[in-house]
Write an enzyme that holds these catalytic residues in place. Structure first.
Site, mmCIF file in Angstrom:
data_model
loop_
_atom_site.group_PDB
_atom_site.id
_atom_site.type_symbol
_atom_site.label_atom_id
_atom_site.label_comp_id
_atom_site.label_asym_id
_atom_site.label_seq_id
_atom_site.Cartn_x
_atom_site.Cartn_y
_atom_site.Cartn_z
ATOM 1 N N HIS A 80 0.811 -1.147 -0.053
ATOM 2 C CA HIS A 80 -0.126 0.025 0.126
ATOM 3 C C HIS A 80 0.804 1.129 0.047
ATOM 4 O O HIS A 80 1.804 1.374 0.479
ATOM 5 C CB HIS A 80 -0.734 0.008 1.107
ATOM 6 C CG HIS A 80 -1.821 0.996 1.466
ATOM 7 N ND1 HIS A 80 -2.928 1.170 0.491
ATOM 8 C CD2 HIS A 80 -1.611 2.368 1.921
ATOM 9 C CE1 HIS A 80 -3.442 2.312 0.735
ATOM 10 N NE2 HIS A 80 -2.910 3.073 1.766
ATOM 11 N N ASP A 159 -15.080 3.192 7.121
ATOM 12 C CA ASP A 159 -14.136 4.226 6.653
ATOM 13 C C ASP A 159 -14.627 5.296 5.653
ATOM 14 O O ASP A 159 -14.163 6.361 5.650
ATOM 15 C CB ASP A 159 -12.875 3.598 6.111
ATOM 16 C CG ASP A 159 -11.597 4.575 5.784
ATOM 17 O OD1 ASP A 159 -11.278 5.190 6.620
ATOM 18 O OD2 ASP A 159 -11.372 4.658 4.462
ATOM 19 N N ARG A 166 -14.037 13.364 8.049
ATOM 20 C CA ARG A 166 -12.969 13.799 8.253
ATOM 21 C C ARG A 166 -12.398 14.921 7.374
ATOM 22 O O ARG A 166 -11.803 16.106 7.789
ATOM 23 C CB ARG A 166 -11.812 12.897 8.409
ATOM 24 C CG ARG A 166 -11.840 11.943 9.553
ATOM 25 C CD ARG A 166 -10.906 10.850 9.376
ATOM 26 N NE ARG A 166 -9.502 11.025 9.277
ATOM 27 C CZ ARG A 166 -8.879 10.282 8.610
ATOM 28 N NH1 ARG A 166 -9.231 9.141 8.333
ATOM 29 N NH2 ARG A 166 -7.584 10.616 8.419
ATOM 30 N N SER A 181 -7.457 4.154 9.283
ATOM 31 C CA SER A 181 -8.056 4.024 7.940
ATOM 32 C C SER A 181 -7.302 3.260 6.840
ATOM 33 O O SER A 181 -8.018 2.474 6.344
ATOM 34 C CB SER A 181 -8.253 5.443 7.504
ATOM 35 O OG SER A 181 -8.491 5.555 6.254
ATOM 36 N N LYS A 185 -8.599 -1.133 6.126
ATOM 37 C CA LYS A 185 -8.949 -1.622 4.613
ATOM 38 C C LYS A 185 -7.870 -2.713 4.334
ATOM 39 O O LYS A 185 -8.145 -3.797 3.518
ATOM 40 C CB LYS A 185 -8.766 -0.308 3.774
ATOM 41 C CG LYS A 185 -9.740 0.702 3.928
ATOM 42 C CD LYS A 185 -9.631 1.753 2.905
ATOM 43 C CE LYS A 185 -8.718 2.778 3.488
ATOM 44 N NZ LYS A 185 -8.805 4.108 2.802
HETATM 45 N N1 URA Z 1 -5.239 7.349 3.032
HETATM 46 C C1 URA Z 1 -6.405 6.520 3.683
HETATM 47 O O1 URA Z 1 -6.797 5.558 3.201
HETATM 48 N N2 URA Z 1 -6.808 7.342 4.890
HETATM 49 C C2 URA Z 1 -6.413 8.154 5.307
HETATM 50 O O2 URA Z 1 -6.706 8.537 6.350
HETATM 51 C C3 URA Z 1 -4.903 8.825 4.785
HETATM 52 C C4 URA Z 1 -4.754 8.229 3.605
#
Ligand code: URA
Length: 431
Positions: A80, A159, A166, A181, A185
């Site tokens: 990621h 999320d 946010r 967050s 995922k």
């Molecule tokens: N990428 C994400 O998936 N979430 C965040 O809060 C910041 C970057």
């Protein structure tokens, strides 16, 4: 919820049950946006400790479906990136590590604003599908070792709501909120081990090495507590990665890189991240050994063959891709240097925004994109240029966007008389 807001406002610690109740109540709609917004702001001021961050990650991860990859033999390693400009590493890393036998079952997202998304890049290839029915995603990974699909809307619904909230309440930049967050995922997507590329610099979420290290240690802690392995690599994002920015342009550059003809910075970041994936996947005992193996599959063509198999398995046609993008966009405009000197900066944010103006990115979720549009950087940080030299080429089919994009791209380039010091590309590995 009022009690929980007050508790965090006073800096007290919340229990697993309390954090669960916030996330489940918000996901179901029982707790309104304004209360969660107040709680998020209290979190920004008071922080979450390691346990609270793990509880939050866990609660978000289980707010929807969790993918089970156990039918695929072997250690599944995911990667990621915290996001950047010109970051096409997934297109290269997937085939590269799959060619060595690491199964890659990857979920990717679309681009928004100045950053691109892997799905948009892939969809520039005619015929390519990113939506899978039934077991076909897992079947493809079992058959060819690699599949990339669109993020499932049932995955981590908490999320989606929380991130949108946010975004409009000034609460994006808390490290525990970012870590939970991303990790919720990644964990819900089922991989056993994860390599996180934390981008650092002007064009990235993390602006200091200290913050990047804090984020890495929170993510490692959370992953380990949930039985997964994680390595974080902090890489520079002061300027775009590689030379191409824009969907089809980036796919072409990824194909070049898989054939050993890619830009040096992009190749280096991919080899570094891939070498950690091989170690986590137990295919190599050290990153040095991994590097030798990776170089071999680049040199003998296996990595590129894996890319071809992967594209064809998802319905993509590379001959049509070559024909379609062989002819240039309606307008190709050079950005010319107005002074001589060394380039000291190529700000990634401005390059990303200029590319978006040309049609390569979405200003809102609903905008459509032009896969052919984008920018090729002819000069980057440390290069010496003479007045009149071409710094970059802008590609677009929208005449009206050219001046705005040129103006933005001009802001990206900064010059100085002396050669700037090299800025390291791989800043730190945190295990
Ligand atoms: N990428 C994400 O998936 N979430 C965040 O809060 C910041 C970057």
């Amino acid at each position: 919820m009022i009690d929980l807001i007050l508790k965090k406002k006073k800096g007290e610690t919340l229990s697993r049950e309390e954090i669960n109740s916030i996330i489940s109540g918000y996901t179901s709609g029982a707790i309104p946006d304004y209360q969660v917004a107040a709680w998020l702001m209290a979190v920004c001021f008071r922080g979450l400790n390691d346990d609270e961050t793990t509880y939050l990650t866990e609660a978000m991860m289980y707010s929807g479906e969790v993918i089970d990859l156990s039918a695929i033999p072997g250690i599944k390693v995911d990667k990621h990136s915290t996001g950047g400009v010109g970051d096409k590493t997934t297109l290269i890393l997937g085939p590269l590590v799959a060619a060595i036998g690491i199964p890659v079952a990857k979920m990717s997202g679309r681009g928004l604003g100045h950053t691109g998304g892997t799905l948009d890049k892939l969809e520039s290839i005619p015929g390519l599908q990113v939506v899978f029915e039934g077991h076909s995603f897992i079947d493809q990974v079992k058959k060819i070792g690699l599949a990339v699909c669109a993020q499932n809307e049932h995955l981590v619904p908490a999320d989606k709501k929380l991130y949108a909230l946010r975004d409009v309440t000034g609460t994006v930049d808390n490290i525990s909120l970012i870590a939970s967050s991303i990790m919720s995922k990644k964990l819900a997507s089922g991989a056993d081990a994860i390599v996180i590329d934390i981008k650092l610099g002007e064009g990235a979420f993390m602006k200091t090495l200290d913050d990047a290290e804090k984020l890495a240690s929170i993510m490692i802690n959370t992953a380990n507590k949930m039985g997964r392995k994680l390595i974080a690599v902090v890489t520079g994002m002061d300027q775009p990665l590689g030379n191409a920015v824009g969907n089809a342009l980036e796919v072409k550059e990824a194909m070049d890189t898989l054939q050993g003809k890619g830009p040096k910075d992009l190749t280096e970041v991919c080899l570094e991240l891939a070498s950690h994936m091989l170690v986590l996947g137990q295919k190599a005992a050290s990153t040095a050994e991994a590097r030798t193996m990776l170089q071999e599959v680049l040199d003998n063509g296996l990595a590129y063959q894996k890319f071809e198999k992967f594209i064809s398995a998802q319905g993509g046609n590379l001959d049509e891709f070559a024909n379609k993008y062989d002819k240039p966009t309606a307008f190709t405009v050079p950005l010319v240097a107005t002074q001589s000197g060394f380039i000291s900066e190529v700000f990634a944010l401005e390059v990303g925004r200029a590319s978006m103006f040309l049609g390569a990115g979405r200003e809102t979720k609903e905008s459509s994109i032009d896969y052919a549009a984008g920018i090729i950087l002819a000069k980057k940080r440390g290069d010496y240029v003479l007045k009149g030299d071409t710094l970059a080429y802008l590609h677009t089919n929208q005449k009206e966007s050219i001046n705005k994009a040129l103006e933005e791209l001009t802001k990206a380039y900064v010059f100085q008389e002396e050669k700037p010091e090299d800025s390291p590309l791989i800043l730190k590995t945190i295990v």
